[in-house]
Design a protein around this motif. Sequence first.
Motif, mmCIF file in Angstrom:
data_model
loop_
_atom_site.group_PDB
_atom_site.id
_atom_site.type_symbol
_atom_site.label_atom_id
_atom_site.label_comp_id
_atom_site.label_asym_id
_atom_site.label_seq_id
_atom_site.Cartn_x
_atom_site.Cartn_y
_atom_site.Cartn_z
ATOM 1 N N GLU A 57 0.809 -1.217 0.000
ATOM 2 C CA GLU A 57 0.000 0.000 0.000
ATOM 3 C C GLU A 57 0.848 1.275 0.000
ATOM 4 O O GLU A 57 0.311 2.382 0.100
ATOM 5 C CB GLU A 57 -0.920 0.017 1.224
ATOM 6 C CG GLU A 57 -1.908 -1.124 1.276
ATOM 7 C CD GLU A 57 -1.280 -2.410 1.827
ATOM 8 O OE1 GLU A 57 -0.161 -2.316 2.396
ATOM 9 O OE2 GLU A 57 -1.878 -3.478 1.668
ATOM 10 N N ALA A 58 2.164 1.148 -0.086
ATOM 11 C CA ALA A 58 3.042 2.322 -0.053
ATOM 12 C C ALA A 58 2.725 3.261 -1.223
ATOM 13 O O ALA A 58 2.232 2.818 -2.269
ATOM 14 C CB ALA A 58 4.504 1.892 -0.107
ATOM 15 N N PRO A 59 2.992 4.570 -1.052
ATOM 16 C CA PRO A 59 2.726 5.520 -2.137
ATOM 17 C C PRO A 59 3.372 5.106 -3.458
ATOM 18 O O PRO A 59 4.442 4.483 -3.473
ATOM 19 C CB PRO A 59 3.333 6.822 -1.603
ATOM 20 C CG PRO A 59 3.250 6.690 -0.124
ATOM 21 C CD PRO A 59 3.491 5.241 0.163
ATOM 22 N N VAL A 60 2.709 5.473 -4.537
ATOM 23 C CA VAL A 60 3.129 5.095 -5.889
ATOM 24 C C VAL A 60 3.441 6.350 -6.700
ATOM 25 O O VAL A 60 2.796 7.390 -6.533
ATOM 26 C CB VAL A 60 2.016 4.278 -6.581
ATOM 27 C CG1 VAL A 60 2.303 4.096 -8.069
ATOM 28 C CG2 VAL A 60 1.851 2.926 -5.910
ATOM 29 N N TYR A 61 4.427 6.237 -7.569
ATOM 30 C CA TYR A 61 4.764 7.292 -8.528
ATOM 31 C C TYR A 61 4.903 6.623 -9.883
ATOM 32 O O TYR A 61 5.593 5.604 -10.028
ATOM 33 C CB TYR A 61 6.064 7.976 -8.115
ATOM 34 C CG TYR A 61 6.640 8.978 -9.103
ATOM 35 C CD1 TYR A 61 5.843 9.908 -9.753
ATOM 36 C CD2 TYR A 61 8.017 9.001 -9.367
ATOM 37 C CE1 TYR A 61 6.384 10.830 -10.636
ATOM 38 C CE2 TYR A 61 8.567 9.928 -10.240
ATOM 39 C CZ TYR A 61 7.752 10.836 -10.878
ATOM 40 O OH TYR A 61 8.299 11.754 -11.761
ATOM 41 N N ILE A 62 4.227 7.166 -10.903
ATOM 42 C CA ILE A 62 4.241 6.590 -12.245
ATOM 43 C C ILE A 62 4.897 7.559 -13.222
ATOM 44 O O ILE A 62 4.607 8.762 -13.206
ATOM 45 C CB ILE A 62 2.810 6.257 -12.713
ATOM 46 C CG1 ILE A 62 2.206 5.154 -11.834
ATOM 47 C CG2 ILE A 62 2.799 5.810 -14.184
ATOM 48 C CD1 ILE A 62 0.765 4.832 -12.167
ATOM 49 N N ARG A 63 5.776 7.020 -14.037
ATOM 50 C CA ARG A 63 6.371 7.807 -15.139
ATOM 51 C C ARG A 63 6.092 7.090 -16.455
ATOM 52 O O ARG A 63 6.205 5.865 -16.545
ATOM 53 C CB ARG A 63 7.884 7.969 -14.943
ATOM 54 C CG ARG A 63 8.277 8.632 -13.664
ATOM 55 C CD ARG A 63 9.700 9.189 -13.725
ATOM 56 N NE ARG A 63 10.715 8.188 -14.011
ATOM 57 C CZ ARG A 63 12.026 8.468 -14.133
ATOM 58 N NH1 ARG A 63 12.457 9.727 -14.015
ATOM 59 N NH2 ARG A 63 12.902 7.516 -14.378
ATOM 60 N N VAL A 64 5.759 7.879 -17.481
ATOM 61 C CA VAL A 64 5.525 7.348 -18.822
ATOM 62 C C VAL A 64 6.503 8.029 -19.778
ATOM 63 O O VAL A 64 6.662 9.256 -19.746
ATOM 64 C CB VAL A 64 4.080 7.601 -19.294
ATOM 65 C CG1 VAL A 64 3.878 7.064 -20.708
ATOM 66 C CG2 VAL A 64 3.086 6.953 -18.335
ATOM 67 N N PHE A 65 7.133 7.232 -20.628
ATOM 68 C CA PHE A 65 8.055 7.758 -21.643
ATOM 69 C C PHE A 65 7.507 7.367 -23.018
ATOM 70 O O PHE A 65 7.427 6.183 -23.357
ATOM 71 C CB PHE A 65 9.456 7.191 -21.437
ATOM 72 C CG PHE A 65 10.069 7.563 -20.114
ATOM 73 C CD1 PHE A 65 10.698 8.786 -19.954
ATOM 74 C CD2 PHE A 65 9.971 6.709 -19.034
ATOM 75 C CE1 PHE A 65 11.243 9.145 -18.728
ATOM 76 C CE2 PHE A 65 10.517 7.056 -17.799
ATOM 77 C CZ PHE A 65 11.155 8.271 -17.640
ATOM 78 N N LYS A 66 7.132 8.375 -23.794
ATOM 79 C CA LYS A 66 6.446 8.117 -25.047
ATOM 80 C C LYS A 66 7.360 7.446 -26.076
ATOM 81 O O LYS A 66 7.000 6.411 -26.644
ATOM 82 C CB LYS A 66 5.870 9.436 -25.601
ATOM 83 C CG LYS A 66 4.705 9.955 -24.762
ATOM 84 C CD LYS A 66 4.336 11.404 -25.086
ATOM 85 C CE LYS A 66 3.732 11.575 -26.439
ATOM 86 N NZ LYS A 66 3.225 12.975 -26.638
#
Length: 339
Positions: A57-66
């Motif tokens: 349940e820890a905080p999440v960070y999402i990165r997207v690279f096109k």
Amino acid sequence: MRWRWHLTKQALLLAAMVVVAGSAAMQSHARADEVAAEKPLPSAIEAALIMKEIVPEAPVYIRVFKEESELEVWKARPNGRYALVKTFPVCNWGGTLGPKRVMGDSMSPEGFYRVTPEGLKPDSKYHLAFNIGYPNALDRALGRTGNYIMVHGDCRSVGCFAMSDKYIEEIYAFVRDALNAGEPSIPIHVFPFRMTAENMKRHAGNEARDTWKPLREAFDDFARTREPPKIGMCGKRYVVNALTPVGNDPYADCPAVIGKRIAPLSPRSSKRLVKADPRLEAQGPKLKSAEASFGWTSPISGAMFAWGTGGNTPSTRPGKPSQNESDAALGALQPIVKR
């Protein structure tokens, strides 16, 4: 007349059966999606997180690279730094490099967005989906239009980020669990490409390059700190990791001076910094070495505080990482789970 009525009754009955069958199929599809939305993380991922002392349940960070067609999921470690859990291949995204500007341009956006609980779509016709929050306040201030930009399954996209059904189930579970644990939103930052010096040089002639400055800044800051960049808005632009408090109103005037916050200090150190310079507003910042029009040397560890005017972001030059900024302290450089 009787036989005609009999045929009509048969036709009506057949039509009703078709409608019922179609309705049943739709309900079955909806139930399947609801079940998919409730799936836990795969046991292999949960085990890998436990080995790294990261709770599901820890905080999440999402990165997207096109350009690379990749989506990264990072999770917070006990020390507050984030570790890369897994990199997922993106099946499809829309358009070319550069921000989305108008509805119907088939472009996938670039910028800083957030997923809220309201953005979860367990009943999506694309298996599962969540809304990234485009257009944000800055997009609207700049006249950009469009809506319902999702990360979803089914591998088909017109402006969204489409994943395989298997992978969207995993990504959805990461987001759902963090939101259910009390996180108000999940940051999802969309980059045109991995913003290394080499890639920036390769795309130097792109007409969208002027929109990439804050994205490059956020990319560089995260590479150093492994903490999701804090994003503000003022003067119709993004402000990344501002030292001076900056809100989220793109129409607001930017502060006369904007410093650069990189990593938080202890409360004791924060008080000492504020006592030395009230402009710090008890933000407790620790800054990397920087070059700007003028600077101020902190009594704490000789840190250099760079101040830029409201219209300019100070240029920065990363210093050597301290001992506690080793790879082990910052978070994994390699994914914890292989795809």
